[in-house]
Motif scaffolding. Structure first.
Motif, PDB file in Angstrom:
ATOM      1  N   THR A  29     -63.656 -18.610 -38.910  1.00  0.00           N
ATOM      2  CA  THR A  29     -64.551 -19.654 -38.075  1.00  0.00           C
ATOM      3  C   THR A  29     -63.937 -18.958 -36.493  1.00  0.00           C
ATOM      4  N   CYS A  30     -63.002 -18.662 -36.203  1.00  0.00           N
ATOM      5  CA  CYS A  30     -62.205 -18.552 -34.879  1.00  0.00           C
ATOM      6  C   CYS A  30     -63.016 -16.925 -34.782  1.00  0.00           C
ATOM      7  N   VAL A  31     -63.042 -16.055 -35.733  1.00  0.00           N
ATOM      8  CA  VAL A  31     -63.638 -14.706 -35.440  1.00  0.00           C
ATOM      9  C   VAL A  31     -65.178 -14.823 -35.305  1.00  0.00           C
ATOM     10  N   SER A  32     -65.825 -15.648 -35.875  1.00  0.00           N
ATOM     11  CA  SER A  32     -67.370 -15.930 -35.804  1.00  0.00           C
ATOM     12  C   SER A  32     -67.550 -16.525 -34.111  1.00  0.00           C
ATOM     13  N   ASP A  33     -66.561 -17.317 -33.782  1.00  0.00           N
ATOM     14  CA  ASP A  33     -66.890 -17.868 -32.406  1.00  0.00           C
ATOM     15  C   ASP A  33     -66.731 -16.900 -31.254  1.00  0.00           C
ATOM     16  N   ILE A  34     -65.634 -15.840 -31.464  1.00  0.00           N
ATOM     17  CA  ILE A  34     -65.445 -14.868 -30.400  1.00  0.00           C
ATOM     18  C   ILE A  34     -66.510 -13.965 -30.432  1.00  0.00           C
ATOM     19  N   LEU A  35     -67.183 -13.710 -31.708  1.00  0.00           N
ATOM     20  CA  LEU A  35     -68.237 -12.362 -31.746  1.00  0.00           C
ATOM     21  C   LEU A  35     -69.538 -13.067 -31.239  1.00  0.00           C
ATOM     22  N   LEU A  36     -69.782 -14.410 -31.411  1.00  0.00           N
ATOM     23  CA  LEU A  36     -70.888 -14.781 -30.973  1.00  0.00           C
ATOM     24  C   LEU A  36     -70.725 -14.941 -29.412  1.00  0.00           C
ATOM     25  N   ALA A  37     -69.543 -15.245 -28.858  1.00  0.00           N
ATOM     26  CA  ALA A  37     -69.583 -15.197 -27.284  1.00  0.00           C
ATOM     27  C   ALA A  37     -69.614 -13.876 -26.738  1.00  0.00           C
ATOM     28  N   VAL A  38     -69.211 -12.809 -27.464  1.00  0.00           N
ATOM     29  CA  VAL A  38     -69.181 -11.566 -27.305  1.00  0.00           C
ATOM     30  C   VAL A  38     -70.503 -10.891 -27.093  1.00  0.00           C
ATOM     31  N   SER A  39     -71.241 -11.336 -28.194  1.00  0.00           N
ATOM     32  CA  SER A  39     -72.461 -10.995 -28.426  1.00  0.00           C
ATOM     33  C   SER A  39     -73.289 -11.322 -27.237  1.00  0.00           C
ATOM     34  N   GLU A  40     -73.385 -12.527 -26.913  1.00  0.00           N
ATOM     35  CA  GLU A  40     -74.073 -13.157 -25.873  1.00  0.00           C
ATOM     36  C   GLU A  40     -73.823 -12.483 -24.416  1.00  0.00           C
ATOM     37  N   ALA A  41     -72.435 -12.244 -24.049  1.00  0.00           N
ATOM     38  CA  ALA A  41     -72.118 -11.288 -23.140  1.00  0.00           C
ATOM     39  C   ALA A  41     -72.629  -9.940 -23.047  1.00  0.00           C
ATOM     40  N   CYS A  42     -72.406  -9.336 -24.039  1.00  0.00           N
ATOM     41  CA  CYS A  42     -73.111  -7.931 -24.071  1.00  0.00           C
ATOM     42  C   CYS A  42     -74.624  -8.001 -23.935  1.00  0.00           C
ATOM     43  N   GLY A  43     -75.218  -8.960 -24.472  1.00  0.00           N
ATOM     44  CA  GLY A  43     -76.670  -9.051 -24.628  1.00  0.00           C
ATOM     45  C   GLY A  43     -76.994  -9.290 -22.988  1.00  0.00           C
ATOM     46  N   LEU A 119     -63.960 -13.883 -21.316  1.00  0.00           N
ATOM     47  CA  LEU A 119     -63.718 -14.731 -22.660  1.00  0.00           C
ATOM     48  C   LEU A 119     -62.126 -14.781 -22.923  1.00  0.00           C
ATOM     49  N   ARG A 120     -61.910 -15.911 -23.233  1.00  0.00           N
ATOM     50  CA  ARG A 120     -60.537 -16.028 -23.867  1.00  0.00           C
ATOM     51  C   ARG A 120     -60.713 -17.181 -24.700  1.00  0.00           C
ATOM     52  N   LYS A 121     -59.916 -16.925 -26.116  1.00  0.00           N
ATOM     53  CA  LYS A 121     -59.802 -17.815 -27.067  1.00  0.00           C
ATOM     54  C   LYS A 121     -58.754 -17.858 -27.572  1.00  0.00           C
ATOM     55  N   ARG A 122     -57.857 -18.920 -28.004  1.00  0.00           N
ATOM     56  CA  ARG A 122     -56.920 -19.084 -28.908  1.00  0.00           C
ATOM     57  C   ARG A 122     -57.217 -18.860 -30.418  1.00  0.00           C
ATOM     58  N   LEU A 123     -56.336 -18.042 -30.828  1.00  0.00           N
ATOM     59  CA  LEU A 123     -56.364 -17.547 -32.203  1.00  0.00           C
ATOM     60  C   LEU A 123     -56.011 -18.547 -33.198  1.00  0.00           C
TER      61      LEU A 123
END
Length: 140
Positions: A29-43, A119-123
């Motif tokens: 769940t945490c990995v998915s959240d980070i990857l979603l945010a990074v995908s949006e920022a990269c997009g 972007l910052r997220k607690r693991l």
């Protein structure tokens, strides 16, 4: 990572970052959240990062968190929406999505210098699967 300003680089960023987080036994769940945010920022960097033809992604994992910076050479403008746009509008949800899935979101935007999205997220670690060494690496 320095990437061409083309959408084809986004899956590579997702793969490298996702594999790194999973190797430390971060919850899916945490990995998915980070990857979603990074995908949006990269997009956003791909769509709005011109006139530069490249953008950068920097990531750091440690101290119990993941920090990612997406840096483009665009015009340095960020418009923060205050609510989700109506369903008939195609764009405008990315920043709100990023805000929803990370703990901290900030922007450094300056005309002529481009935009940096931080972007910052607690693991969240899967405690049952985490060997002692991985727990140490994720918290250092």
């Amino acid at each position: 990572m320095a990437l061409p300003r083309e959408a084809i680089g986004i899956p590579m960023v997702r793969r490298v970052l996702g594999d790194s987080l999973r190797s430390l036994h971060v919850t899916e769940t945490c990995v998915s959240d980070i990857l979603l945010a990074v995908s949006e920022a990269c997009g956003n960097a791909v769509r709005h990062g011109g006139p530069a033809n490249r953008y950068q992604v920097e990531a750091a994992i440690g101290y119990g968190r993941c920090d990612v910076r997406v840096i483009d050479g665009g015009h340095g403008q960020v418009r923060l929406p205050d609510r989700y746009p109506s369903s008939d509008v195609e764009n405008g949800r990315g920043i709100l999505i990023m805000q929803a899935v990370v703990d901290e979101l900030s922007f450094d935007a300056a005309p002529g210098r481009g935009t940096t999205v931080h972007l910052r997220k607690r693991l969240d670690l899967d405690e049952e699967a985490v060997p002692a060494r991985s727990r140490q690496l994720a918290s250092v």
